[in-house]
Design a protein around this motif. Structure first.
Motif, PDB file in Angstrom:
ATOM      1  N   GLN A   3      83.699 -27.217  80.317  1.00  0.00           N
ATOM      2  CA  GLN A   3      84.642 -27.574  79.670  1.00  0.00           C
ATOM      3  C   GLN A   3      84.917 -28.774  78.866  1.00  0.00           C
ATOM      4  O   GLN A   3      85.783 -29.220  78.338  1.00  0.00           O
ATOM      5  CB  GLN A   3      86.045 -27.230  80.639  1.00  0.00           C
ATOM      6  CG  GLN A   3      85.991 -26.411  81.788  1.00  0.00           C
ATOM      7  CD  GLN A   3      86.064 -24.969  80.630  1.00  0.00           C
ATOM      8  OE1 GLN A   3      86.870 -24.858  79.905  1.00  0.00           O
ATOM      9  NE2 GLN A   3      85.489 -23.800  81.281  1.00  0.00           N
ATOM     10  N   ALA A   4      83.877 -29.433  79.038  1.00  0.00           N
ATOM     11  CA  ALA A   4      83.728 -30.960  78.207  1.00  0.00           C
ATOM     12  C   ALA A   4      84.064 -30.498  76.736  1.00  0.00           C
ATOM     13  O   ALA A   4      83.537 -29.777  76.270  1.00  0.00           O
ATOM     14  CB  ALA A   4      82.186 -31.547  78.425  1.00  0.00           C
ATOM     15  N   ARG A   5      84.746 -31.550  76.400  1.00  0.00           N
ATOM     16  CA  ARG A   5      84.924 -31.694  74.716  1.00  0.00           C
ATOM     17  C   ARG A   5      84.747 -32.897  74.058  1.00  0.00           C
ATOM     18  O   ARG A   5      84.915 -33.165  72.904  1.00  0.00           O
ATOM     19  CB  ARG A   5      86.524 -31.189  74.612  1.00  0.00           C
ATOM     20  CG  ARG A   5      87.013 -29.975  75.172  1.00  0.00           C
ATOM     21  CD  ARG A   5      86.483 -28.815  74.359  1.00  0.00           C
ATOM     22  NE  ARG A   5      86.921 -27.527  74.622  1.00  0.00           N
ATOM     23  CZ  ARG A   5      86.253 -26.582  75.609  1.00  0.00           C
ATOM     24  NH1 ARG A   5      84.925 -27.277  76.052  1.00  0.00           N
ATOM     25  NH2 ARG A   5      86.880 -25.747  75.842  1.00  0.00           N
ATOM     26  N   HIS A   6      84.233 -34.020  74.782  1.00  0.00           N
ATOM     27  CA  HIS A   6      83.808 -35.103  74.107  1.00  0.00           C
ATOM     28  C   HIS A   6      82.488 -34.878  73.360  1.00  0.00           C
ATOM     29  O   HIS A   6      81.954 -35.916  72.844  1.00  0.00           O
ATOM     30  CB  HIS A   6      83.618 -36.211  75.194  1.00  0.00           C
ATOM     31  CG  HIS A   6      82.796 -36.035  76.365  1.00  0.00           C
ATOM     32  ND1 HIS A   6      83.109 -35.169  77.254  1.00  0.00           N
ATOM     33  CD2 HIS A   6      81.729 -36.821  76.634  1.00  0.00           C
ATOM     34  CE1 HIS A   6      81.726 -35.240  78.180  1.00  0.00           C
ATOM     35  NE2 HIS A   6      81.131 -36.096  77.643  1.00  0.00           N
ATOM     36  N   GLU A  33      79.375 -32.295  71.157  1.00  0.00           N
ATOM     37  CA  GLU A  33      79.375 -31.312  70.073  1.00  0.00           C
ATOM     38  C   GLU A  33      79.277 -30.114  70.875  1.00  0.00           C
ATOM     39  O   GLU A  33      80.056 -28.961  70.671  1.00  0.00           O
ATOM     40  CB  GLU A  33      78.294 -31.327  69.116  1.00  0.00           C
ATOM     41  CG  GLU A  33      78.896 -32.570  67.938  1.00  0.00           C
ATOM     42  CD  GLU A  33      77.776 -32.774  67.134  1.00  0.00           C
ATOM     43  OE1 GLU A  33      76.740 -31.951  67.042  1.00  0.00           O
ATOM     44  OE2 GLU A  33      77.832 -33.508  66.220  1.00  0.00           O
ATOM     45  N   SER A  34      78.532 -30.104  72.224  1.00  0.00           N
ATOM     46  CA  SER A  34      78.278 -28.801  72.753  1.00  0.00           C
ATOM     47  C   SER A  34      78.041 -29.466  74.471  1.00  0.00           C
ATOM     48  O   SER A  34      77.355 -30.324  74.407  1.00  0.00           O
ATOM     49  CB  SER A  34      76.802 -28.206  72.316  1.00  0.00           C
ATOM     50  OG  SER A  34      76.514 -27.266  73.225  1.00  0.00           O
ATOM     51  N   TYR A  35      78.691 -28.618  75.102  1.00  0.00           N
ATOM     52  CA  TYR A  35      78.510 -28.781  76.686  1.00  0.00           C
ATOM     53  C   TYR A  35      77.290 -28.697  77.141  1.00  0.00           C
ATOM     54  O   TYR A  35      76.666 -29.289  78.170  1.00  0.00           O
ATOM     55  CB  TYR A  35      79.454 -28.095  77.179  1.00  0.00           C
ATOM     56  CG  TYR A  35      78.994 -26.388  77.357  1.00  0.00           C
ATOM     57  CD1 TYR A  35      78.119 -26.157  78.016  1.00  0.00           C
ATOM     58  CD2 TYR A  35      79.817 -25.645  76.399  1.00  0.00           C
ATOM     59  CE1 TYR A  35      77.818 -24.548  78.150  1.00  0.00           C
ATOM     60  CE2 TYR A  35      79.588 -24.359  76.564  1.00  0.00           C
ATOM     61  CZ  TYR A  35      78.625 -23.690  77.560  1.00  0.00           C
ATOM     62  OH  TYR A  35      78.301 -22.698  77.251  1.00  0.00           O
TER      63      TYR A  35
END
Length: 613
Positions: A261-264, A266-268
């Motif tokens: 669920q990471a958004r910081h 470009e891709s988790y």
């Protein structure tokens, strides 16, 4: 931090995790016993009650463990106080117990799912019974009022709602209805408390799987990864409990959904890759590599006990049975399975192979270490397949190369004995070869294939169809196979390979010897006319020492010439011995051998070939 209640609670970390270890182990045993017991119709309600209690007990243990671990770790981090190794080990043990509870529910999930439905119905029945008693009490009171009617309506609503599936919405309606229905002393104290307990049980049982999963979720470990190296060191030191690794890696996998669920970034996937790399590096450094080195050290010391390199008395230096690691099932982590046994086996295979290539004379030592690894640790080692020496069985090829000057001066290797042994070996093998070719099942199929090939050879440009060879193979397999899955044709192929290897061995040894001899004798001008130096020295009247030296030189030259010329046709001798027998009328069936060659090699054909050339 000493003033923190959790810190004081964990003042005796060892006692804490040991107590919970006993509690959880006892609960798991009890749950296994209850779920394995066959349900009896006459004690169905009692059995449902027992199952309900053991399910709730497991959830409460999970809740307690989760609260202790999360609170303690977060408090230490928040107050920036270092944890002792004892505390880390105790907390990791609690994490293992947490995942053990989850695994227990998961392993018996089929029985749990079936039981939950019946338990919910039983709890609804108990709640309906209590509400029915209260409702009768309200109806029996003839003093109707608006408030009393509201209470009665609430009880009726609760009854109607409980008569159906135990959904979240229905349970909420029941709770709201009873908040009104319990007014005006509708329920006696001894009735209300059991009803509230039943409804709490119903809430928990109806969402048992979700609540257990939530309590056993260990995604918080992502922020406490620093404890993992200490944990692995503890596992290594206590190999007897190595099976708990599965629980810890299960806890580490809980971090993955949150990272996705990471958004910081470009891709988790970048975050997942870093996490995966970090965990694997720690695992390799603190467990796998240490295990490999220790196993290799143990094998070396065991093989070289005669050198007394180290004190091996277990009563003085202790003993760690690292074999427990090799009984573990592969551990799943991300998209891989971590097989500790395969990892150590590969390391030892690679190490033994590389060191054998550097010092070929140590092949016997490493062979013994391989055998010891198999016996002591159950490792399936791979043979190095490197050339080795066999000093106890006569002259060796490697020994020739190391002592080439001795070999060329005194070559006394009796190849005649080897050829005779090979002849006896080949005679037995060719007898089996002939019996196979003479078998009625084989001979009839070969005759059919010969007839077929003669009919179609002009059409197929003298090529044998691949499909025909494949059909032959399938037909032979129908005659039967060995326990290890080999057909008669597979065994025949091995027989031919053994015959070829035996003849190739004779040719190889003789070729190697001739090559060495020719290199040593290349300075002799004419092998057909070698002068006698002893006679020449005597004619010149030289000293006795010179005559002795000349005599030795004549002996050396004679040995070289004789060894170079003797037995150069050993391979041809073997062919000449067997050829007449093969061509005799009684062995006419052997002439069909050429037609069995395509089926023999068809198993090695890969691709879309249609014909054999």
């Amino acid at each position: 931090i000493s003033s923190c209640p959790i810190a004081s609670y964990l003042g005796e970390e060892r006692d804490t995790h040991l107590s919970y270890y006993v509690f959880v182990s006892s609960w798991m045993t009890k749950m296994e016993s209850i779920l394995s017991k066959e349900q009896r119709v006459d004690k169905f309600a009692e059995d449902l009650s027992n199952r309900c209690n053991v399910f709730i007990q497991g959830f409460l243990y999970a809740y307690s463990l989760s609260t202790i671990v999360k609170t303690t770790m977060n408090l230490y981090m928040s107050m920036q106080k270092p944890m002792t190794k004892t505390s880390v080990k105790a907390l990791c043990r609690l994490v293992e117990l947490l995942k053990a509870i989850e695994h227990m529910f998961y392993r018996r999930s089929m029985v749990v799912a079936d039981s939950v439905t019946h338990i919910a119905q039983h709890l609804q029945y108990q709640a309906l019974h209590s509400i029915s008693v209260a409702k009768k009490r309200v109806i029996s009171d003839k003093k109707y009022s608006e408030q009393r009617l509201d209470v009665l309506s609430a009880l009726v609503l609760a009854e109607n709602t409980l008569n159906g599936p135990s959904t979240k919405q229905r349970r909420l309606i029941v709770s709201l209805a009873l908040s009104v229905g319990t007014q005006m002393k509708t329920f006696k104290d001894e009735e209300l408390i059991p009803l509230q307990l039943v409804l709490k049980k119903l809430d928990l049982i109806s969402e048992l799987t979700e609540r257990v999963r939530a309590q056993c979720d260990c995604r918080f470990l992502y922020w406490h990864r620093a404890v993992f190296p200490i944990y692995l060191d503890d596992v290594y030191e206590n190999a007897v409990d190595s099976a708990r690794l599965h629980y810890m890696f299960s806890a580490l996998r809980d971090c993955v959904p949150a990272m996705m669920q990471a958004r910081h970034l470009e891709s988790y996937e970048v975050l997942l890759e870093c996490y995966d790399k970090e965990i694997m590096e720690v695992l390799n450094k603190h467990l796998l590599d240490k295990l490999c080195k220790e196993i290799e050290k143990d094998l070396r010391l065991s093989v070289h006990t005669h050198l007394k390199l180290d004190d091996r008395n277990p009563f003085r230096v202790g003993m760690k049975d690292l074999a427990h690691f090799f009984f573990l099932n592969p551990i799943r982590f991300f998209n891989r399975f971590i097989d500790i046994k395969a990892y150590v086996t590969h390391y030892l295979d690679k190490t033994f192979y590389n060191l054998t290539t550097v010092a070929l004379h140590d092949w016997a030592t490493y062979s013994e270490m391989r055998n010891l690894a198999t016996q002591r640790y159950g490792l399936s080692m791979t043979e190095a397949h490197l050339p080795s020496q066999t000093l106890e069985q006569g002259l060796d090829v490697l020994e020739i190369m190391r002592n080439i000057h001795v070999f060329v001066s005194r070559y006394l290797y009796n190849l005649n004995n080897q050829v005779n042994f090979t002849y006896q070996f080949l005679r037995k093998k060719f007898y089996i070869f002939s019996q196979f070719m003479y078998d009625e099942h084989i001979k009839s199929r070969l005759i059919k294939d010969i007839r077929f090939f003669r009919e179609v050879k002009d059409q197929n440009d003298h090529k044998y169809p691949f499909e025909r060879a494949d059909k032959f193979n399938r037909g032979i397999r129908k005659l039967g196979i060995t326990p290890d899955g080999q057909s008669y044709l597979d065994q025949f192929r091995q027989l031919i390979s053994q015959i070829g290897n035996a003849m190739g061995y004779v040719r190889m040894i003789r070729s190697g010897g001739l090559h060495c001899c020719s290199s040593a004798i290349r300075f002799v001008p004419d092998l057909e006319d070698i002068v006698n130096f002893e006679e020449l020295v005597k004619e010149e009247g030289l000293s006795e020492e010179t005559q002795k030296a000349a005599r030795q030189l004549d002996s050396v030259l004679g040995d070289l010439a004789r060894n170079f010329a003797e037995g150069t046709e050993y391979f041809k001798m073997l062919v000449d011995v067997f050829a007449p027998e093969f061509r005799s009328p009684k062995n006419m069936h052997l002439r069909n051998f050429y037609i069995i060659v395509p089926p023999l090699v068809s198993i090695c054909i890969v691709g879309t070939s249609t014909y054999f050339f």
